[in-house]
Design a protein around this motif. Structure first.
Motif, PDB file in Angstrom:
ATOM      1  N   GLY A 173      -7.518  28.800 -23.578  1.00  0.00           N
ATOM      2  CA  GLY A 173      -7.177  27.450 -23.180  1.00  0.00           C
ATOM      3  C   GLY A 173      -5.859  27.401 -22.424  1.00  0.00           C
ATOM      4  O   GLY A 173      -5.037  28.302 -22.516  1.00  0.00           O
ATOM      5  N   GLU A 174      -5.681  26.328 -21.671  1.00  0.00           N
ATOM      6  CA  GLU A 174      -4.468  26.170 -20.885  1.00  0.00           C
ATOM      7  C   GLU A 174      -3.498  25.233 -21.594  1.00  0.00           C
ATOM      8  O   GLU A 174      -3.900  24.344 -22.334  1.00  0.00           O
ATOM      9  N   LEU A 175      -2.204  25.433 -21.341  1.00  0.00           N
ATOM     10  CA  LEU A 175      -1.169  24.515 -21.782  1.00  0.00           C
ATOM     11  C   LEU A 175      -0.481  24.006 -20.522  1.00  0.00           C
ATOM     12  O   LEU A 175       0.252  24.737 -19.869  1.00  0.00           O
ATOM     13  N   THR A 176      -0.757  22.767 -20.176  1.00  0.00           N
ATOM     14  CA  THR A 176      -0.181  22.218 -18.954  1.00  0.00           C
ATOM     15  C   THR A 176       1.280  21.869 -19.165  1.00  0.00           C
ATOM     16  O   THR A 176       1.735  21.650 -20.291  1.00  0.00           O
ATOM     17  N   ALA A 177       2.016  21.786 -18.052  1.00  0.00           N
ATOM     18  CA  ALA A 177       3.428  21.408 -18.118  1.00  0.00           C
ATOM     19  C   ALA A 177       3.559  19.998 -18.697  1.00  0.00           C
ATOM     20  O   ALA A 177       4.484  19.717 -19.462  1.00  0.00           O
ATOM     21  N   ALA A 178       2.617  19.114 -18.349  1.00  0.00           N
ATOM     22  CA  ALA A 178       2.668  17.742 -18.849  1.00  0.00           C
ATOM     23  C   ALA A 178       2.520  17.712 -20.370  1.00  0.00           C
ATOM     24  O   ALA A 178       3.209  16.947 -21.062  1.00  0.00           O
ATOM     25  N   PHE A 179       1.613  18.549 -20.889  1.00  0.00           N
ATOM     26  CA  PHE A 179       1.415  18.592 -22.344  1.00  0.00           C
ATOM     27  C   PHE A 179       2.679  19.079 -23.043  1.00  0.00           C
ATOM     28  O   PHE A 179       3.117  18.501 -24.044  1.00  0.00           O
ATOM     29  N   VAL A 180       3.289  20.153 -22.528  1.00  0.00           N
ATOM     30  CA  VAL A 180       4.509  20.690 -23.140  1.00  0.00           C
ATOM     31  C   VAL A 180       5.645  19.673 -23.039  1.00  0.00           C
ATOM     32  O   VAL A 180       6.431  19.513 -23.980  1.00  0.00           O
ATOM     33  N   ASP A 181       5.718  18.953 -21.905  1.00  0.00           N
ATOM     34  CA  ASP A 181       6.744  17.917 -21.764  1.00  0.00           C
ATOM     35  C   ASP A 181       6.552  16.830 -22.817  1.00  0.00           C
ATOM     36  O   ASP A 181       7.516  16.364 -23.435  1.00  0.00           O
ATOM     37  N   ASP A 182       5.290  16.405 -23.013  1.00  0.00           N
ATOM     38  CA  ASP A 182       5.004  15.373 -24.016  1.00  0.00           C
ATOM     39  C   ASP A 182       5.350  15.865 -25.417  1.00  0.00           C
ATOM     40  O   ASP A 182       5.907  15.120 -26.241  1.00  0.00           O
ATOM     41  N   LEU A 183       5.006  17.129 -25.695  1.00  0.00           N
ATOM     42  CA  LEU A 183       5.299  17.703 -27.002  1.00  0.00           C
ATOM     43  C   LEU A 183       6.808  17.739 -27.242  1.00  0.00           C
ATOM     44  O   LEU A 183       7.289  17.370 -28.318  1.00  0.00           O
TER      45      LEU A 183
END
Length: 202
Positions: free
Chosen positions: A175-185
């Motif tokens: 699976g991918e971890l997008t920059a947007a997801f990491v930013d939200d996290l």
């Protein structure tokens, strides 16, 4: 979770992979895992019998290249892929949905872990205030404080372990971890830290 491939779809998708170019068995299994975002990791016992069946049907040939067996599509196999291109589009759409689903599951799991941590911290703070009003349960209030600190440490460590496990499992499955997801996290974790500070200063 529903199966990634419906009945008969895997057979067609194998032909589609081979229509892109010859592949050996492991490469086929890896491609399936990669393209489903890790939601489907087939075993050799699943793939090789299907490849053998395709060979019997004259849709695939195999050859030995060193220690590897390489599979290639035949003209008949290519013709079937062409004839069923509409079905393949549906399968591809289903695979994209599967990848989105697992990403959503990871995000949901992280959010649930965050809610649990917030609830634990709020409960611990409320208990600490109640205990403070009632007076310490031990002769030394510092002992009580250290006990509560250990509980808080345990909650934080459990949260960290759960999130790390979910993220690592997601990535291990392809699976991918997008920059947007990491930013939200990161933003959510920062909010939790501020909540902790606010509660403690209460």
């Amino acid at each position: 979770m529903s199966p990634v491939f419906s009945h008969g779809d895997l057979r067609l998708y194998l032909l589609n992979l081979l229509d892109e170019g010859p592949r050996h068995g492991y490469d086929i299994m890896q491609a399936l895992s990669d393209r489903t975002g890790g939601t489907y990791t087939p075993s050799a016992g699943t793939i090789y019998p299907r490849l053998a069946k395709l060979e019997e049907e004259g849709l695939v040939t195999k050859s030995v290249d060193g220690r590897k067996t390489v599979y290639a599509i035949t003209e008949a196999g290519h013709a079937e892929v062409e004839a069923r291109s509409g079905e393949l589009e549906g399968i591809e759409a289903g695979l994209a949905d599967s990848v989105r689903l697992i990403a959503d599951e990871v995000r949901g799991s992280v959010r649930e872990a965050m809610k649990s941590l917030r609830a634990d911290l709020a409960a611990a703070s409320a208990e600490a205030r109640t205990q403070a009003k009632q007076g310490p349960q031990t002769d030394d209030p510092r002992v009580f404080a250290r006990e509560q600190l250990q509980r808080a440490d345990a909650s934080v460590n459990e949260f960290r372990a759960r999130v790390r496990s979910d993220l690592r499992t997601h990535v291990a499955r392809g699976g991918e971890l997008t920059a947007a997801f990491v930013d939200d996290l990161t933003a959510d974790l920062d909010r939790i830290a501020k909540d902790v500070t606010r509660i403690l200063r209460g």
